[in-house]
Scaffold this active site. Structure first.
Site, PDB file in Angstrom:
ATOM      1  N   LYS A 108       0.835  -1.204   0.000  1.00  0.00           N
ATOM      2  CA  LYS A 108       0.000   0.000   0.000  1.00  0.00           C
ATOM      3  C   LYS A 108       0.878   1.266   0.000  1.00  0.00           C
ATOM      4  O   LYS A 108       2.093   1.171   0.220  1.00  0.00           O
ATOM      5  CB  LYS A 108      -0.923  -0.051   1.227  1.00  0.00           C
ATOM      6  CG  LYS A 108      -1.896  -1.234   1.177  1.00  0.00           C
ATOM      7  CD  LYS A 108      -2.794  -1.266   2.405  1.00  0.00           C
ATOM      8  CE  LYS A 108      -3.817  -2.384   2.301  1.00  0.00           C
ATOM      9  NZ  LYS A 108      -4.751  -2.393   3.439  1.00  0.00           N
ATOM     10  N   TYR A 152     -12.508  -2.797  -3.572  1.00  0.00           N
ATOM     11  CA  TYR A 152     -13.073  -2.816  -2.226  1.00  0.00           C
ATOM     12  C   TYR A 152     -14.603  -2.737  -2.228  1.00  0.00           C
ATOM     13  O   TYR A 152     -15.210  -2.247  -1.258  1.00  0.00           O
ATOM     14  CB  TYR A 152     -12.501  -1.658  -1.404  1.00  0.00           C
ATOM     15  CG  TYR A 152     -11.069  -1.880  -0.930  1.00  0.00           C
ATOM     16  CD1 TYR A 152     -10.744  -2.980  -0.134  1.00  0.00           C
ATOM     17  CD2 TYR A 152     -10.054  -0.991  -1.254  1.00  0.00           C
ATOM     18  CE1 TYR A 152      -9.445  -3.184   0.316  1.00  0.00           C
ATOM     19  CE2 TYR A 152      -8.745  -1.184  -0.797  1.00  0.00           C
ATOM     20  CZ  TYR A 152      -8.454  -2.289  -0.014  1.00  0.00           C
ATOM     21  OH  TYR A 152      -7.174  -2.493   0.447  1.00  0.00           O
ATOM     22  N   ASN A 182      -1.922   0.014   7.186  1.00  0.00           N
ATOM     23  CA  ASN A 182      -1.399  -1.323   7.508  1.00  0.00           C
ATOM     24  C   ASN A 182      -0.550  -1.958   6.415  1.00  0.00           C
ATOM     25  O   ASN A 182      -0.455  -3.176   6.299  1.00  0.00           O
ATOM     26  CB  ASN A 182      -2.526  -2.257   7.976  1.00  0.00           C
ATOM     27  CG  ASN A 182      -3.580  -2.481   6.917  1.00  0.00           C
ATOM     28  OD1 ASN A 182      -3.516  -1.893   5.841  1.00  0.00           O
ATOM     29  ND2 ASN A 182      -4.541  -3.341   7.203  1.00  0.00           N
ATOM     30  N   HIS A 193      -1.740  -5.452   1.391  1.00  0.00           N
ATOM     31  CA  HIS A 193      -3.001  -6.172   1.154  1.00  0.00           C
ATOM     32  C   HIS A 193      -2.683  -7.570   0.641  1.00  0.00           C
ATOM     33  O   HIS A 193      -1.737  -7.756  -0.119  1.00  0.00           O
ATOM     34  CB  HIS A 193      -3.843  -5.446   0.095  1.00  0.00           C
ATOM     35  CG  HIS A 193      -4.894  -6.333  -0.506  1.00  0.00           C
ATOM     36  ND1 HIS A 193      -6.096  -6.559   0.114  1.00  0.00           N
ATOM     37  CD2 HIS A 193      -4.895  -7.096  -1.631  1.00  0.00           C
ATOM     38  CE1 HIS A 193      -6.804  -7.418  -0.617  1.00  0.00           C
ATOM     39  NE2 HIS A 193      -6.098  -7.748  -1.688  1.00  0.00           N
ATOM     40  N   GLU A 229      -9.276 -10.315  -8.035  1.00  0.00           N
ATOM     41  CA  GLU A 229      -8.354  -9.191  -7.882  1.00  0.00           C
ATOM     42  C   GLU A 229      -7.241  -9.233  -8.926  1.00  0.00           C
ATOM     43  O   GLU A 229      -6.857  -8.194  -9.477  1.00  0.00           O
ATOM     44  CB  GLU A 229      -7.770  -9.201  -6.454  1.00  0.00           C
ATOM     45  CG  GLU A 229      -8.840  -8.876  -5.412  1.00  0.00           C
ATOM     46  CD  GLU A 229      -8.404  -9.121  -3.980  1.00  0.00           C
ATOM     47  OE1 GLU A 229      -7.220  -9.483  -3.755  1.00  0.00           O
ATOM     48  OE2 GLU A 229      -9.237  -8.958  -3.065  1.00  0.00           O
TER      49      GLU A 229
HETATM   50  N1  LIG Z   1     -11.670  -0.021  11.349  1.00  0.00           N
HETATM   51  C1  LIG Z   1     -10.951   0.374  10.305  1.00  0.00           C
HETATM   52  N2  LIG Z   1     -10.504   1.641  10.226  1.00  0.00           N
HETATM   53  C2  LIG Z   1      -9.768   2.074   9.191  1.00  0.00           C
HETATM   54  N3  LIG Z   1      -9.401   1.281   8.157  1.00  0.00           N
HETATM   55  C3  LIG Z   1      -9.805   0.001   8.195  1.00  0.00           C
HETATM   56  C4  LIG Z   1     -10.616  -0.520   9.269  1.00  0.00           C
HETATM   57  N4  LIG Z   1     -10.849  -1.828   9.024  1.00  0.00           N
HETATM   58  C5  LIG Z   1     -10.260  -2.104   7.851  1.00  0.00           C
HETATM   59  N5  LIG Z   1      -9.623  -1.020   7.356  1.00  0.00           N
HETATM   60  C6  LIG Z   1      -8.841  -0.922   6.115  1.00  0.00           C
HETATM   61  O1  LIG Z   1      -9.538  -1.596   5.081  1.00  0.00           O
HETATM   62  C7  LIG Z   1      -8.721  -2.636   4.566  1.00  0.00           C
HETATM   63  C8  LIG Z   1      -9.604  -3.750   4.116  1.00  0.00           C
HETATM   64  O2  LIG Z   1     -10.287  -4.277   5.225  1.00  0.00           O
HETATM   65  P1  LIG Z   1     -10.669  -5.805   5.327  1.00  0.00           P
HETATM   66  O3  LIG Z   1     -11.691  -5.913   6.394  1.00  0.00           O
HETATM   67  O4  LIG Z   1     -10.960  -6.323   3.962  1.00  0.00           O
HETATM   68  O5  LIG Z   1      -9.330  -6.422   5.917  1.00  0.00           O
HETATM   69  P2  LIG Z   1      -8.178  -7.306   5.254  1.00  0.00           P
HETATM   70  O6  LIG Z   1      -8.761  -8.275   4.301  1.00  0.00           O
HETATM   71  O7  LIG Z   1      -7.315  -7.837   6.348  1.00  0.00           O
HETATM   72  O8  LIG Z   1      -7.317  -6.196   4.555  1.00  0.00           O
HETATM   73  P3  LIG Z   1      -6.760  -6.169   3.078  1.00  0.00           P
HETATM   74  O9  LIG Z   1      -7.969  -6.336   2.185  1.00  0.00           O
HETATM   75  O10 LIG Z   1      -6.112  -4.807   2.979  1.00  0.00           O
HETATM   76  O11 LIG Z   1      -5.773  -7.288   2.974  1.00  0.00           O
HETATM   77  C9  LIG Z   1      -7.773  -2.970   5.706  1.00  0.00           C
HETATM   78  O12 LIG Z   1      -6.580  -3.590   5.292  1.00  0.00           O
HETATM   79  C10 LIG Z   1      -7.498  -1.598   6.280  1.00  0.00           C
HETATM   80  O13 LIG Z   1      -6.542  -0.903   5.472  1.00  0.00           O
END
Ligand SMILES: Nc1ncnc2c1ncn2[C@@H]1O[C@H](COP(=O)(O)OP(=O)(O)OP(=O)(O)O)[C@@H](O)[C@H]1O
Length: 180
Positions: free
Chosen positions: A40, A80, A143, A146, A157
């Site tokens: 990211k 997303y 974080n 992804h 994706e």
């Molecule tokens: N509570 C939150 N506040 C802010 N950003 C969030 C929150 N929860 C998720 N995100 C963001 O949205 C992304 C996608 O969320 P998801 O629930 O799909 O988690 P993930 O599958 O672990 O992450 P990713 O899709 O990035 O691998 C997260 O990686 C994070 O960057």
């Protein structure tokens, strides 16, 4: 002697071609699968790309495609789509379009599940040391990386971010590179 091929050589070549065809066919599902990984914008800005590639290479996965790109809002909306109703959605799209990302496809045995373990939990605070998020970040909204959460998500994706010709086919390259 010389370069003449015997009948058994021909059979060996045919067997090898059939083996390649089977592996290529099964490359998208089952155990020898592919996943979509993206460093990211915060990960790119913090120069973590090399470290992340190093971890995936050392684990034993193969890089199949990689590019540095600026994600458009439309691409992120598609990527997303399932999070559209979440309160953090607009912040997420803003964050993901704030700078370049490094989009990658990795291949190998159970790579989808294993990559998720290597990444750690969505919230870095819940991620164990030794995972990428456990080692390199503290905020869920920043974080670093992804990774696809299932084989089906990975297929969706990968086809969103990559064209077919941008993906390398190791199986067609050299038999010694093929996973067992
Ligand atoms: N509570 C939150 N506040 C802010 N950003 C969030 C929150 N929860 C998720 N995100 C963001 O949205 C992304 C996608 O969320 P998801 O629930 O799909 O988690 P993930 O599958 O672990 O992450 P990713 O899709 O990035 O691998 C997260 O990686 C994070 O960057």
């Amino acid at each position: 002697m010389g370069s003449k091929r015997s009948l058994s050589d021909t059979k060996e070549l045919a067997d090898l071609a059939a083996k390649h065809a089977r592996i290529i066919e099964s490359g998208w599902t089952g155990t020898n699968e592919r996943t979509f990984i993206a460093v990211k914008p915060d990960g790119v800005q913090r120069r973590l790309v090399g470290e992340i590639i190093r971890r995936f290479e050392r684990k034993g996965f193969k890089l199949v495609g990689m590019k540095l790109l600026q994600a458009s809002e439309e691409e992120l909306r598609q990527h997303y789509g399932d999070l559209r109703e979440k309160p953090f959605y607009s912040g997420l799209v803003k964050y993901m379009s704030s700078g370049p990302i490094v989009a990658m496809v990795w291949q190998g045995l159970d790579v989808v599940k294993t990559a998720r373990k290597m990444l750690g939990e969505t919230n870095p605070a819940d991620s164990l040391p030794g995972t990428i998020r456990g080692d390199y970040c503290v905020e869920v909204g920043r974080n670093v990386i992804h990774g696809s959460d299932s084989v089906e998500s990975a297929q969706r994706e990968i086809s969103l971010w990559f064209k077919h010709h941008e993906l390398f086919c190791w199986e067609e390259c050299n038999e010694h590179w093929i996973y067992a």
